[in-house]
Design an enzyme around this catalytic site. Structure first.
Site, PDB file in Angstrom:
ATOM      1  N   LYS A  87      -3.693 -10.837   6.077  1.00  0.00           N
ATOM      2  CA  LYS A  87      -2.700 -11.779   5.570  1.00  0.00           C
ATOM      3  C   LYS A  87      -1.405 -11.643   6.372  1.00  0.00           C
ATOM      4  O   LYS A  87      -1.216 -10.595   6.968  1.00  0.00           O
ATOM      5  CB  LYS A  87      -2.445 -11.550   4.088  1.00  0.00           C
ATOM      6  CG  LYS A  87      -1.770 -10.198   3.780  1.00  0.00           C
ATOM      7  CD  LYS A  87      -1.062 -10.197   2.467  1.00  0.00           C
ATOM      8  CE  LYS A  87       0.363  -9.761   2.665  1.00  0.00           C
ATOM      9  NZ  LYS A  87       1.057  -9.188   1.575  1.00  0.00           N
ATOM     10  N   GLU A 124       8.816  -4.748  -7.898  1.00  0.00           N
ATOM     11  CA  GLU A 124       8.857  -3.578  -7.015  1.00  0.00           C
ATOM     12  C   GLU A 124      10.241  -2.960  -7.135  1.00  0.00           C
ATOM     13  O   GLU A 124      11.239  -3.681  -7.134  1.00  0.00           O
ATOM     14  CB  GLU A 124       8.588  -3.985  -5.574  1.00  0.00           C
ATOM     15  CG  GLU A 124       7.152  -4.449  -5.357  1.00  0.00           C
ATOM     16  CD  GLU A 124       6.889  -5.003  -3.955  1.00  0.00           C
ATOM     17  OE1 GLU A 124       5.775  -4.859  -3.466  1.00  0.00           O
ATOM     18  OE2 GLU A 124       7.823  -5.600  -3.377  1.00  0.00           O
ATOM     19  N   HIS A 177      -5.894  -7.911  -0.248  1.00  0.00           N
ATOM     20  CA  HIS A 177      -6.334  -6.616  -0.782  1.00  0.00           C
ATOM     21  C   HIS A 177      -6.160  -6.532  -2.299  1.00  0.00           C
ATOM     22  O   HIS A 177      -6.767  -5.694  -2.948  1.00  0.00           O
ATOM     23  CB  HIS A 177      -5.624  -5.463  -0.072  1.00  0.00           C
ATOM     24  CG  HIS A 177      -4.206  -5.257  -0.516  1.00  0.00           C
ATOM     25  ND1 HIS A 177      -3.162  -5.942   0.029  1.00  0.00           N
ATOM     26  CD2 HIS A 177      -3.685  -4.464  -1.467  1.00  0.00           C
ATOM     27  CE1 HIS A 177      -2.049  -5.572  -0.565  1.00  0.00           C
ATOM     28  NE2 HIS A 177      -2.327  -4.674  -1.473  1.00  0.00           N
ATOM     29  N   LYS A 228       8.418  -0.430 -10.861  1.00  0.00           N
ATOM     30  CA  LYS A 228       7.299  -0.900 -10.050  1.00  0.00           C
ATOM     31  C   LYS A 228       6.152  -1.171 -11.016  1.00  0.00           C
ATOM     32  O   LYS A 228       5.631  -0.229 -11.643  1.00  0.00           O
ATOM     33  CB  LYS A 228       6.892   0.163  -9.037  1.00  0.00           C
ATOM     34  CG  LYS A 228       5.672  -0.203  -8.216  1.00  0.00           C
ATOM     35  CD  LYS A 228       5.512   0.765  -7.058  1.00  0.00           C
ATOM     36  CE  LYS A 228       4.166   0.681  -6.362  1.00  0.00           C
ATOM     37  NZ  LYS A 228       3.550  -0.604  -6.248  1.00  0.00           N
ATOM     38  N   ASP A 257       4.847 -13.709   1.117  1.00  0.00           N
ATOM     39  CA  ASP A 257       4.318 -12.347   1.165  1.00  0.00           C
ATOM     40  C   ASP A 257       3.394 -12.049  -0.010  1.00  0.00           C
ATOM     41  O   ASP A 257       2.329 -11.453   0.179  1.00  0.00           O
ATOM     42  CB  ASP A 257       5.492 -11.351   1.179  1.00  0.00           C
ATOM     43  CG  ASP A 257       5.036  -9.938   1.512  1.00  0.00           C
ATOM     44  OD1 ASP A 257       4.089  -9.796   2.303  1.00  0.00           O
ATOM     45  OD2 ASP A 257       5.627  -8.969   0.984  1.00  0.00           O
ATOM     46  N   LYS A 281      11.729  -7.748  -5.239  1.00  0.00           N
ATOM     47  CA  LYS A 281      12.019  -6.394  -4.756  1.00  0.00           C
ATOM     48  C   LYS A 281      13.317  -5.896  -5.382  1.00  0.00           C
ATOM     49  O   LYS A 281      14.151  -6.696  -5.797  1.00  0.00           O
ATOM     50  CB  LYS A 281      12.159  -6.402  -3.233  1.00  0.00           C
ATOM     51  CG  LYS A 281      10.837  -6.674  -2.538  1.00  0.00           C
ATOM     52  CD  LYS A 281      10.930  -6.397  -1.049  1.00  0.00           C
ATOM     53  CE  LYS A 281       9.571  -6.494  -0.388  1.00  0.00           C
ATOM     54  NZ  LYS A 281       8.647  -5.414  -0.736  1.00  0.00           N
ATOM     55  N   LYS A 327      -8.526  -4.547  -5.849  1.00  0.00           N
ATOM     56  CA  LYS A 327      -7.983  -3.539  -6.772  1.00  0.00           C
ATOM     57  C   LYS A 327      -8.794  -3.496  -8.055  1.00  0.00           C
ATOM     58  O   LYS A 327      -9.137  -4.530  -8.623  1.00  0.00           O
ATOM     59  CB  LYS A 327      -6.522  -3.874  -7.114  1.00  0.00           C
ATOM     60  CG  LYS A 327      -5.544  -3.539  -6.003  1.00  0.00           C
ATOM     61  CD  LYS A 327      -4.142  -3.942  -6.414  1.00  0.00           C
ATOM     62  CE  LYS A 327      -3.150  -3.669  -5.330  1.00  0.00           C
ATOM     63  NZ  LYS A 327      -2.472  -2.395  -5.465  1.00  0.00           N
ATOM     64  N   HIS A 353      -1.425 -12.904  -3.434  1.00  0.00           N
ATOM     65  CA  HIS A 353      -1.736 -12.011  -4.564  1.00  0.00           C
ATOM     66  C   HIS A 353      -1.533 -12.676  -5.926  1.00  0.00           C
ATOM     67  O   HIS A 353      -2.406 -12.634  -6.793  1.00  0.00           O
ATOM     68  CB  HIS A 353      -0.842 -10.766  -4.530  1.00  0.00           C
ATOM     69  CG  HIS A 353      -0.871 -10.003  -3.248  1.00  0.00           C
ATOM     70  ND1 HIS A 353      -1.939 -10.029  -2.396  1.00  0.00           N
ATOM     71  CD2 HIS A 353       0.041  -9.190  -2.677  1.00  0.00           C
ATOM     72  CE1 HIS A 353      -1.668  -9.253  -1.353  1.00  0.00           C
ATOM     73  NE2 HIS A 353      -0.475  -8.743  -1.504  1.00  0.00           N
ATOM     74  N   ASP A 357      -4.272  -5.334  26.576  1.00  0.00           N
ATOM     75  CA  ASP A 357      -3.517  -6.383  25.880  1.00  0.00           C
ATOM     76  C   ASP A 357      -4.486  -7.446  25.361  1.00  0.00           C
ATOM     77  O   ASP A 357      -5.488  -7.754  26.009  1.00  0.00           O
ATOM     78  CB  ASP A 357      -2.508  -7.003  26.850  1.00  0.00           C
ATOM     79  CG  ASP A 357      -1.453  -7.785  26.091  1.00  0.00           C
ATOM     80  OD1 ASP A 357      -0.345  -7.226  25.945  1.00  0.00           O
ATOM     81  OD2 ASP A 357      -1.732  -8.917  25.645  1.00  0.00           O
TER      82      ASP A 357
HETATM   83  P1  NDP Z   1       2.055  -3.354  13.380  1.00  0.00           P
HETATM   84  O1  NDP Z   1       3.105  -4.127  14.094  1.00  0.00           O
HETATM   85  O2  NDP Z   1       2.397  -2.013  12.842  1.00  0.00           O
HETATM   86  O3  NDP Z   1       0.785  -3.164  14.320  1.00  0.00           O
HETATM   87  C1  NDP Z   1       0.345  -4.181  15.185  1.00  0.00           C
HETATM   88  C2  NDP Z   1      -0.866  -3.712  15.943  1.00  0.00           C
HETATM   89  O4  NDP Z   1      -1.288  -4.771  16.804  1.00  0.00           O
HETATM   90  C3  NDP Z   1      -0.616  -2.512  16.829  1.00  0.00           C
HETATM   91  O5  NDP Z   1      -1.797  -1.735  16.871  1.00  0.00           O
HETATM   92  C4  NDP Z   1      -0.357  -3.160  18.192  1.00  0.00           C
HETATM   93  O6  NDP Z   1      -0.694  -2.327  19.266  1.00  0.00           O
HETATM   94  C5  NDP Z   1      -1.324  -4.304  18.152  1.00  0.00           C
HETATM   95  N1  NDP Z   1      -0.902  -5.383  19.053  1.00  0.00           N
HETATM   96  C6  NDP Z   1       0.023  -6.331  18.798  1.00  0.00           C
HETATM   97  N2  NDP Z   1       0.105  -7.180  19.860  1.00  0.00           N
HETATM   98  C7  NDP Z   1      -0.782  -6.751  20.781  1.00  0.00           C
HETATM   99  C8  NDP Z   1      -1.187  -7.213  22.071  1.00  0.00           C
HETATM  100  N3  NDP Z   1      -0.661  -8.304  22.620  1.00  0.00           N
HETATM  101  N4  NDP Z   1      -2.139  -6.529  22.714  1.00  0.00           N
HETATM  102  C9  NDP Z   1      -2.697  -5.420  22.180  1.00  0.00           C
HETATM  103  N5  NDP Z   1      -2.349  -4.934  20.963  1.00  0.00           N
HETATM  104  C10 NDP Z   1      -1.416  -5.598  20.270  1.00  0.00           C
HETATM  105  O7  NDP Z   1       1.514  -4.328  12.231  1.00  0.00           O
HETATM  106  P2  NDP Z   1       0.925  -3.924  10.804  1.00  0.00           P
HETATM  107  O8  NDP Z   1      -0.098  -2.874  10.983  1.00  0.00           O
HETATM  108  O9  NDP Z   1       2.052  -3.651   9.876  1.00  0.00           O
HETATM  109  O10 NDP Z   1       0.280  -5.297  10.314  1.00  0.00           O
HETATM  110  C11 NDP Z   1      -0.916  -5.785  10.850  1.00  0.00           C
HETATM  111  C12 NDP Z   1      -1.409  -6.937   9.988  1.00  0.00           C
HETATM  112  O11 NDP Z   1      -1.654  -6.460   8.667  1.00  0.00           O
HETATM  113  C13 NDP Z   1      -0.412  -8.082   9.835  1.00  0.00           C
HETATM  114  O12 NDP Z   1      -1.105  -9.294   9.754  1.00  0.00           O
HETATM  115  C14 NDP Z   1       0.257  -7.781   8.497  1.00  0.00           C
HETATM  116  O13 NDP Z   1       0.788  -8.937   7.884  1.00  0.00           O
HETATM  117  C15 NDP Z   1      -0.915  -7.212   7.717  1.00  0.00           C
HETATM  118  N6  NDP Z   1      -0.524  -6.344   6.604  1.00  0.00           N
HETATM  119  C16 NDP Z   1       0.220  -5.217   6.826  1.00  0.00           C
HETATM  120  C17 NDP Z   1       0.572  -4.403   5.769  1.00  0.00           C
HETATM  121  C18 NDP Z   1       1.338  -3.127   5.992  1.00  0.00           C
HETATM  122  O14 NDP Z   1       1.604  -2.427   4.996  1.00  0.00           O
HETATM  123  N7  NDP Z   1       1.699  -2.763   7.210  1.00  0.00           N
HETATM  124  C19 NDP Z   1       0.177  -4.735   4.379  1.00  0.00           C
HETATM  125  C20 NDP Z   1      -0.661  -5.902   4.277  1.00  0.00           C
HETATM  126  C21 NDP Z   1      -0.979  -6.677   5.355  1.00  0.00           C
HETATM  127  P3  NDP Z   1       0.414  -1.419  20.008  1.00  0.00           P
HETATM  128  O15 NDP Z   1       0.970  -0.511  18.926  1.00  0.00           O
HETATM  129  O16 NDP Z   1      -0.381  -0.691  20.985  1.00  0.00           O
HETATM  130  O17 NDP Z   1       1.446  -2.368  20.546  1.00  0.00           O
END
Ligand code: NDP
Length: 464
Positions: free
Chosen positions: A138, A206, A168, A321, A225, A316, A172, A230, A85
Site C-alpha cells: 500500500k 494513535e 495488512h 493507541k 494512509d 495521530k 490481523k 484499513h 537499480d
Molecule cells: P523504504 O524507503 O524504507 O525502502 C525502500 C526500498 O526500496 C529500499 O530497499 C530501497 O533500496 C528500495 N529501492 C527504492 N528505489 C529503488 C531503486 N530505484 N532501485 C533499487 N532499489 C530501490 O520504504 P518502506 O520499507 O518504508 O516502504 C516500502 C513500501 O511499504 C511502501 O509502499 C510503503 O508505503 C509500504 N509500507 C511501509 C510501512 C512501514 O512501516 N515502513 C507500513 C506499511 C506499508 P535501497 O535502500 O538500497 O535504496
C-alpha cells in the site's frame, strides 16, 4: 486459475524499513512453519552482499520477536541478494538467472509506490513475470485515476488472481475475528439493519506522531494512509452482507456491493485536522495542509442500511493507541422505567491493543425504585501471541489464496467514494497533541450521540 504453490520468494525493498520491521520476522516464522521452502531473493541497490542481508535480517529479528536459531539458519541458507537499480534491465536479467527453474515465483513489491510500475515492467521484459504472482504494497494509488492506471499496468502483465494488493489490517487476528463473530453466530444478523441499528462508528487512534517518517507521511495524510484502506476494510466487514461461502471471490463480491452502495463524500461529510507541531517535523513542508486526523460520515444506499450513518475517525497524537468500533442500537420504543440519555444498548468491538467484544445493556439497581444502570457483558482477550499479519498474508500469497487481499474493483470503488474530498477540498483545523482532534469533528456526529472515546488500560505494545 493457477493454485500452484509459489516456488521462489523475490523480495524488492529488502534493505527498507518495512522489511526490517515486518518482513524478516514473517519470513522466519514461515520457515519455522515449513511454509517457505524455497529461494528467498532480496533485491535493492545498497551495494550489499548476501551476508549483509543476513546480518540485517538477524538485527531485525533481535528487535522484533527474537532469533529462532534453527529457523534463522535455514532462512539464511535460502537467502540470495541481487544488487541493482530497478530502472536497470541488468538487475532483472540477474534475477531471471537467479530464479533458475522456478515456475511460479512470487514477487513482493515492498518498495515506494513510484517504483511499482518500473519493477512490473522490468519483470515482464525479462521473463520473470511468466507464471508468477505479485504482491503490491500500500498505498494502491493516490486517487481513483492513479489506482485505475496502476490496475491497467498490472493487468498488462499479470492476471487479476495473480495480483495480491496487501492491506495488512486484513491479516490481523481481531479483524478476522470481527468477520467470524458476525457470520458464525445467529444473534447479530436479525438486528443488523436499519430497523435496529442507529449508527456505527470506528475510531483508529494513535498516541504518536509521524515517528521520523515525515517526508513519506506529508505526501500521504490520514485519508490515504489509513482510511481508504484499513478503515474501509473494517467498515466493509461490519456492514457487508453474508458471503455465499468462504471463497476469496464470494467475500470480495459482498465487499464490492457495499462499496458500490456508498455515496461519494461531500465536503460537509468530512473534517480534517493537523496536530500542533506537525509542521516542525523533519521532512514536512513548512506550509503543509496535509491532515493527520480525519473524521468522516458515510451513507450507504442499501435496503439494509438506508438512513443509518456510519462514522470513521482516524488520527495521530490522540490520547491513546486504540482501534474500536461502537455500534449503537435504537432505543426501546417506550421508556417504561427511567429514561437515560443516549443509546441504552450497543455492541463494542475493540480491535487493538486488546480484543474486546461487548454488549452494552441496562440492569436494575437493587432497591425499591425501578432505576437502572449501564453494564457491559464483555468477552475480553489480550493479544500477545498469534500469527503476525504479514506472516499470515505472505503465507496466503505463497499458496495463491487471495481472500485477504483487495481486488481491483474494490480498490477503485473505495477511491470513488473518497475522490471528491481528497486533497485540500476542505480546510484543515489545528488540534492539540493529546486531544481527540479538532472540535469541528464533534459537530459531524452530534446528532448520532457523539464520539465514543476509547479508554485503554493495557500497555500499547500488547496488541502490536
Ligand atoms: P523504504 O524507503 O524504507 O525502502 C525502500 C526500498 O526500496 C529500499 O530497499 C530501497 O533500496 C528500495 N529501492 C527504492 N528505489 C529503488 C531503486 N530505484 N532501485 C533499487 N532499489 C530501490 O520504504 P518502506 O520499507 O518504508 O516502504 C516500502 C513500501 O511499504 C511502501 O509502499 C510503503 O508505503 C509500504 N509500507 C511501509 C510501512 C512501514 O512501516 N515502513 C507500513 C506499511 C506499508 P535501497 O535502500 O538500497 O535504496
Amino acid at each position: 486459475m493457477a493454485t500452484a504453490k509459489s516456488d521462489a520468494f523475490v523480495f524488492f525493498g529488502a534493505t527498507g524499513d518495512l522489511a526490517y520491521k515486518q518482513i524478516f520476522p514473517a519470513l522466519q516464522a514461515l520457515v519455522k512453519d515449513g511454509k517457505l521452502d524455497m529461494p528467498v531473493i532480496g533485491i535493492a541497490r545498497s551495494g550489499w552482499t548476501v551476508d549483509d542481508l543476513r546480518k540485517r535480517a538477524e538485527d531485525s529479528l533481535k528487535e522484533h520477536g527474537g532469533v529462532d536459531k534453527a529457523a534463522f539458519a535455514k532462512l539464511s541458507r535460502q537467502m540470495q541478494y541481487i544488487d541493482g537499480d530497478y530502472g536497470d534491465a541488468q538487475t532483472f536479467a540477474r534475477l531471471r538467472k537467479a530464479l533458475g527453474d522456478a515456475q511460479h515465483p512470487l514477487h513482493y513489491l515492498a518498495i515506494p509506490p513510484s517504483m511499482f510500475v518500473p519493477v512490473v515492467k522490468g519483470l515482464a521484459a525479462s521473463g520473470c513475470a511468466q507464471g508468477a504472482r505479485v504482491i503490491v504494497e500500500k498505498p494502491f494509488g493516490r486517487d481513483l485515476h492513479s489506482a485505475q492506471a496502476l490496475n491497467r499496468t498490472l493487468h498488462r502483465f499479470f492476471r487479476e488472481h495473480d495480483i495480491f494488493r496487501i492491506d495488512h489490517y486484513l491479516g490481523k487476528e481481531p479483524v478476522q475475528n470481527l468477520l467470524y463473530f458476525r457470520f458464525a453466530n445467529s444473534l447479530l444478523e436479525p438486528i443488523w439493519n436499519r430497523d435496529h441499528i442507529a449508527s456505527m462508528q470506528i475510531t483508529m487512534a494513535e498516541d504518536f506522531g509521524v515517528q521520523g517518517r515525515g517526508r513519506f507521511y506529508d505526501e500521504v495524510g490520514a485519508i490515504r494512509d489509513v482510511v481508504q484502506n484499513h478503515m474501509f476494510q473494517v467498515l466493509a466487514l461490519l456492514a457487508m452482507g453474508p458471503p455465499a461461502n468462504r471463497s476469496a471471490d464470494a467475500m470480495r463480491d459482498e465487499k464490492l456491493r457495499l462499496f458500490r452502495s456508498m455515496r461519494p463524500l461531500k465536503p460537509e461529510d468530512i473534517v480534517r485536522g493537523q496536530f500542533d507541531g506537525y509542521l516542525k517535523e523533519p521532512g514536512v513542508a513548512k506550509k503543509s495542509t496535509v491532515e493527520t486526523f480525519a473524521a468522516l460520515r458515510i451513507h450507504m444506499d442499501t435496503w439494509r442500511w438506508a438512513g443509518v450513518p456510519f462514522f470513521i475517525r482516524a488520527g495521530k497524537q490522540l490520547p491513546v493507541k486504540c482501534t474500536e468500533v461502537l455500534v449503537r442500537l435504537k432505543n426501546p420504543p417506550q421508556q417504561v422505567f427511567d429514561a437515560p440519555e443516549g443509546a441504552v444498548n450497543h455492541y463494542r468491538f475493540r480491535l487493538n491493543p486488546d480484543v474486546i467484544i461487548s454488549l452494552g445493556a441496562r440492569v436494575k439497581e437493587p432497591g425499591e425504585a425501578m432505576k437502572g444502570r449501564p453494564v457491559e457483558l464483555v468477552a475480553h482477550r489480550h493479544i500477545r501471541t498469534g500469527m503476525m499479519p504479514y506472516q499470515r498474508l505472505l503465507g496466503d500469497a505463497i499458496d495463491g489464496d487471495s481472500a485477504l487481499f483487495t481486488r481491483d474493483d474494490c480498490v477503485e470503488e473505495a477511491w470513488r467514494v473518497l475522490d471528491p474530498i481528497i486533497g485540500d477540498k476542505v480546510p484543515v483545523h489545528k488540534y492539540k497533541v493529546g486531544s481527540w482532534g479538532p472540535k469541528e469533528a464533534d459537530a459531524l456526529i452530534a446528532d448520532a450521540g457523539g464520539w465514543n472515546d476509547p479508554k485503554v488500560d493495557v500497555p500499547a505494545k500488547a496488541g502490536k
